[in-house]
Design a protein around this motif. Structure first.
Motif, short mmCIF file in Angstrom:
data_model
loop_
_atom_site.label_atom_id
_atom_site.label_comp_id
_atom_site.label_asym_id
_atom_site.label_seq_id
_atom_site.Cartn_x
_atom_site.Cartn_y
_atom_site.Cartn_z
N GLN A 155 0.82 -1.22 0.00
CA GLN A 155 0.00 0.00 0.00
C GLN A 155 0.85 1.26 0.00
O GLN A 155 0.48 2.28 -0.60
N GLU A 156 2.01 1.20 0.65
CA GLU A 156 2.90 2.37 0.68
C GLU A 156 3.39 2.71 -0.72
O GLU A 156 3.61 3.88 -1.05
N ARG A 157 3.53 1.67 -1.55
CA ARG A 157 3.95 1.90 -2.94
C ARG A 157 2.76 2.10 -3.86
O ARG A 157 2.94 2.23 -5.09
N ASP A 158 1.58 2.07 -3.26
CA ASP A 158 0.35 2.27 -4.03
C ASP A 158 0.20 1.22 -5.12
O ASP A 158 -0.25 1.51 -6.24
N TRP A 159 0.59 -0.01 -4.77
CA TRP A 159 0.43 -1.14 -5.68
C TRP A 159 -0.90 -1.82 -5.38
O TRP A 159 -1.26 -2.04 -4.22
N SER A 160 -1.60 -2.22 -6.40
CA SER A 160 -2.82 -3.02 -6.23
C SER A 160 -2.45 -4.49 -6.03
O SER A 160 -1.31 -4.91 -6.31
N LEU A 161 -3.41 -5.26 -5.55
CA LEU A 161 -3.18 -6.70 -5.45
C LEU A 161 -2.86 -7.28 -6.82
O LEU A 161 -2.00 -8.17 -6.95
N GLY A 162 -3.53 -6.75 -7.85
CA GLY A 162 -3.31 -7.24 -9.20
C GLY A 162 -1.90 -6.99 -9.69
O GLY A 162 -1.28 -7.85 -10.33
N ARG A 163 -1.36 -5.79 -9.38
CA ARG A 163 0.00 -5.50 -9.85
C ARG A 163 1.02 -6.41 -9.18
O ARG A 163 1.91 -6.94 -9.85
N LEU A 164 0.87 -6.60 -7.85
CA LEU A 164 1.81 -7.48 -7.16
C LEU A 164 1.68 -8.91 -7.67
O LEU A 164 2.68 -9.60 -7.84
N ALA A 165 0.45 -9.32 -7.95
CA ALA A 165 0.24 -10.67 -8.48
C ALA A 165 0.96 -10.83 -9.81
O ALA A 165 1.59 -11.86 -10.07
N THR A 166 0.89 -9.80 -10.66
CA THR A 166 1.57 -9.85 -11.96
C THR A 166 3.08 -9.92 -11.79
O THR A 166 3.77 -10.69 -12.48
N GLU A 167 3.62 -9.13 -10.86
CA GLU A 167 5.06 -9.14 -10.61
C GLU A 167 5.53 -10.52 -10.15
O GLU A 167 6.63 -10.97 -10.50
N LEU A 168 4.70 -11.19 -9.34
CA LEU A 168 5.08 -12.49 -8.80
C LEU A 168 4.74 -13.65 -9.73
O LEU A 168 5.26 -14.76 -9.56
N GLY A 169 3.84 -13.40 -10.69
CA GLY A 169 3.39 -14.47 -11.57
C GLY A 169 2.43 -15.41 -10.88
O GLY A 169 2.40 -16.62 -11.17
N VAL A 170 1.62 -14.87 -9.96
CA VAL A 170 0.62 -15.67 -9.26
C VAL A 170 -0.73 -14.97 -9.40
O VAL A 170 -0.83 -13.88 -9.98
N SER A 171 -1.76 -15.57 -8.85
CA SER A 171 -3.10 -14.97 -8.94
C SER A 171 -3.27 -13.88 -7.88
O SER A 171 -2.57 -13.84 -6.87
N ARG A 172 -4.24 -12.99 -8.14
CA ARG A 172 -4.58 -11.95 -7.17
C ARG A 172 -5.03 -12.58 -5.85
O ARG A 172 -4.71 -12.07 -4.78
N ARG A 173 -5.77 -13.68 -5.94
CA ARG A 173 -6.24 -14.35 -4.73
C ARG A 173 -5.08 -14.88 -3.90
O ARG A 173 -5.12 -14.83 -2.67
N THR A 174 -4.04 -15.36 -4.58
CA THR A 174 -2.87 -15.87 -3.84
C THR A 174 -2.19 -14.76 -3.06
O THR A 174 -1.81 -14.93 -1.90
N VAL A 175 -2.05 -13.59 -3.68
CA VAL A 175 -1.45 -12.45 -2.99
C VAL A 175 -2.30 -12.09 -1.77
O VAL A 175 -1.77 -11.81 -0.68
N SER A 176 -3.61 -12.10 -1.94
CA SER A 176 -4.51 -11.79 -0.82
C SER A 176 -4.31 -12.79 0.31
O SER A 176 -4.30 -12.41 1.49
#
Length: 322
Positions: free
Chosen positions: A137-158
């Protein structure tokens, strides 16, 4: 390295780390080799060259003893099959944490706890979900962006942010992305089950038929008797209604082997802060190194747990004063 040498090395390491260590349980069968205490931390330690020798029956007994004695059961071993245990990794066998002597040294001497644990599918680490969410959140990243960076699903990041643990590879990628430590150590002494969903503590085994009369007498006196099958004592006797120390209980004819068991019980008791009593048919002395000897007829005449505890204290103190 022989197993005897390995036991000696581990014992010396624990002593160097400030633990009081019991005598080795040099009897068979045995669920643990030594008890060790440092402050409020009490360990029941099994030491093996090959951890594949650690079977389910022993694991269940160690877990029961851990519950009854308020101790952490653990195994320190060198290898599994033909592969050495990886450093700073916690494994599990039958619900008991297992790690190498090097990992034990880092944990107990260097005060550097392990970060990785083995589970089906690979090696994992604890992710601090709250810290991960704050960094994202400090970097203003969405769950979707972090999921893309990691190559996993948004649900997994959650799920990571909700406390789900991650593979070592994902954890390294997260720490690289945020340039911050996001992992927390495996709390072997206080929270191993947080990373390992083991079944509830196994039920106590049935008492040996030869011990049933003694168990009945202790139960009538107010104890809850927890029989053992692979320990130097026949049972751990506790009182649920009072916060009294447990009593390690033995029973047999008073032979040389019984005397050896009584000495081991005394040594374990000094470390675990328990009392010990050995029930015999005929006693020619009061105690063995602090383990009180009580004749069975004498035990049957006692009215309650306080009577037995008083006899144990008197006979142990009498021997210390001699």
């Amino acid at each position: 390295m022989s197993r005897s040498a390995l036991v000696g090395n581990v014992t010396a390491m624990l002593e160097d780390a400030g633990f009081a260590v019991s005598d080795r349980c040099a009897i068979r069968p045995k669920s643990f080799d030594v008890a060790a205490r440092r402050g409020g931390d009490l360990l029941l330690v099994k030491i093996l060259g090959n951890i594949d020798a650690f079977n389910e029956e022993t694991g269940h007994e160690m877990r029961r003893l851990g519950t009854h004695l308020r101790a952490t059961p653990l195994v320190i071993g060198m290898r599994s099959r033909d592969e050495a245990l990886k450093p700073d990794v916690v494994y599990f066998r039958h619900g008991v944490p297992v790690f190498s002597p090097d990992t034990a040294y880092n944990l107990f001497v260097e005060d550097v706890p392990p970060l990785i644990y083995a589970a089906p599918g690979g090696l994992y680490v604890n992710i601090d979900g709250d810290l991960l969410a704050d960094e994202r959140q400090e970097r203003d990243w969405s769950l979707g962006r972090l999921a893309t960076e990691l190559g996993v699903s948004r649900r997994t990041v959650s799920k990571y942010e909700d406390g789900m643990n991650a593979s070592v590879e994902v954890a390294m990628e997260l720490e690289s992305l945020f340039d911050a430590p996001l992992t927390s150590p495996v709390e072997v002494l206080t929270g191993a089950e947080d990373v390992h969903e083991s079944e509830p503590t196994p039920d106590d085994p049935a008492a040996d038929p030869d011990d049933e009369a003694v168990v009945a007498t202790l139960t009538r006196a107010g104890f809850t008797v927890h029989p053992t099958v692979r320990s130097p004592f026949k049972a751990v006797s506790t009182e649920d209604a009072r916060d009294e120390e447990p009593v390690l209980t033995g029973h047999s004819e008073f032979t040389k082997a019984a005397e050896k068991r009584a000495r081991i019980m005394s040594s374990i008791g000094r470390v675990t802060r328990t009392r010990s009593v050995y029930v015999v048919e005929r006693a020619t002395r009061d105690s063995v190194d602090g383990t009180a000897l009580v004749e069975r007829e004498e035990l049957e005449a006692m009215r309650d747990a306080d009577d037995l505890r008083e006899v144990i204290r008197e006979r142990a103190n009498r021997e210390e004063a001699a």
